[in-house]
Design a protein around this motif. Structure first.
Motif, PDB file in Angstrom:
ATOM      1  N   LYS A  44       0.835  -1.217   0.000  1.00  0.00           N
ATOM      2  CA  LYS A  44       0.000   0.000   0.000  1.00  0.00           C
ATOM      3  C   LYS A  44       0.865   1.261   0.000  1.00  0.00           C
ATOM      4  N   GLU A  45       1.928   1.250   0.787  1.00  0.00           N
ATOM      5  CA  GLU A  45       2.808   2.419   0.849  1.00  0.00           C
ATOM      6  C   GLU A  45       3.434   2.695  -0.512  1.00  0.00           C
ATOM      7  N   PHE A  49       2.310   1.704  -3.447  1.00  0.00           N
ATOM      8  CA  PHE A  49       1.242   2.085  -4.370  1.00  0.00           C
ATOM      9  C   PHE A  49       0.884   3.559  -4.185  1.00  0.00           C
ATOM     10  N   ASN A  50       0.688   3.975  -2.940  1.00  0.00           N
ATOM     11  CA  ASN A  50       0.326   5.369  -2.665  1.00  0.00           C
ATOM     12  C   ASN A  50       1.430   6.330  -3.078  1.00  0.00           C
ATOM     13  N   GLU A  51       2.679   5.967  -2.810  1.00  0.00           N
ATOM     14  CA  GLU A  51       3.801   6.820  -3.228  1.00  0.00           C
ATOM     15  C   GLU A  51       3.815   6.971  -4.741  1.00  0.00           C
ATOM     16  N   ILE A  65       1.259   6.642  -6.879  1.00  0.00           N
ATOM     17  CA  ILE A  65       0.129   7.504  -7.270  1.00  0.00           C
ATOM     18  C   ILE A  65       0.477   8.964  -6.999  1.00  0.00           C
ATOM     19  N   ASP A  66       0.930   9.262  -5.785  1.00  0.00           N
ATOM     20  CA  ASP A  66       1.195  10.650  -5.397  1.00  0.00           C
ATOM     21  C   ASP A  66       2.264  11.312  -6.252  1.00  0.00           C
ATOM     22  N   LYS A  84      -2.613  13.482  -9.584  1.00  0.00           N
ATOM     23  CA  LYS A  84      -3.298  14.258  -8.563  1.00  0.00           C
ATOM     24  C   LYS A  84      -4.722  14.484  -9.039  1.00  0.00           C
ATOM     25  N   GLU A 127      -7.080   9.734  -6.031  1.00  0.00           N
ATOM     26  CA  GLU A 127      -7.492   9.444  -4.648  1.00  0.00           C
ATOM     27  C   GLU A 127      -8.351   8.180  -4.595  1.00  0.00           C
ATOM     28  N   LYS A 173      -6.113   5.110  -4.695  1.00  0.00           N
ATOM     29  CA  LYS A 173      -5.511   4.791  -3.395  1.00  0.00           C
ATOM     30  C   LYS A 173      -6.538   4.155  -2.466  1.00  0.00           C
ATOM     31  N   PHE A 174      -7.756   4.668  -2.483  1.00  0.00           N
ATOM     32  CA  PHE A 174      -8.822   4.092  -1.649  1.00  0.00           C
ATOM     33  C   PHE A 174      -9.119   2.656  -2.060  1.00  0.00           C
ATOM     34  N   ALA A 212      -6.272   0.249  -1.122  1.00  0.00           N
ATOM     35  CA  ALA A 212      -6.244  -0.022   0.321  1.00  0.00           C
ATOM     36  C   ALA A 212      -7.364  -0.984   0.711  1.00  0.00           C
TER      37      ALA A 212
END
Length: 131
Positions: A85-86, A88-90, A92-93, A97, A102, A105-106, A109
């Motif tokens: 997850k970390e 993946f979120n990194e 995406i970020d 944007k 968002e 990421k949801f 998770a």
């Protein structure tokens, strides 16, 4: 200045998937799990991930199948899913944007939590199938 762009089309999905899995393959905890299972079939896996995320994020139904069964017997625990997850979120970020980013990421998770829960259930109840 970096252009801020949302995740909007198949090219964006491919950019996300390619960047994310390049990072997975270099990750100390995750790489061995993926390499053990995928071996030389990375092109096939990436194509499946393009179609999966295209379906999930863009509601363009190109993926058919059940995503959990290939993960059911993986030797993973919460630390693997947290790292996934970390990463993946990194990814995406750094790339996107916006509302779709968002949502990605949801959704990731929620899927990770569901997969972990099913894996743990299967380990604790070996005679009950949860496919």
């Amino acid at each position: 200045m970096i252009e801020e762009k949302d995740l909007n089309d198949l090219q964006d999905v491919k950019k996300l998937v390619d960047t994310f899995y390049t990072r997975v393959r270099g990750h100390k905890l995750l790489a061995p799990i993926f390499e053990e299972r995928i071996k030389e079939r990375w092109p096939e896996h990436l194509d499946k991930m393009y179609r999966f995320w295209q379906t999930v994020l863009l509601t363009e139904h190109t993926y058919n199948g059940s995503p959990f069964p290939p993960h059911a017997n993986l030797p993973v625990n919460s630390s693997h899913f947290n790292a996934w997850k970390e990463l993946f979120n990194e990814t995406i970020d750094e790339l996107f944007k916006g509302q779709n980013a968002e949502n990605a990421k949801f959704r990731a998770a929620a899927m990770a939590e569901m997969f972990l829960s099913k894996i743990e259930y299967s380990r604790n109840n070996p005679f009950k199938s949860i496919q």
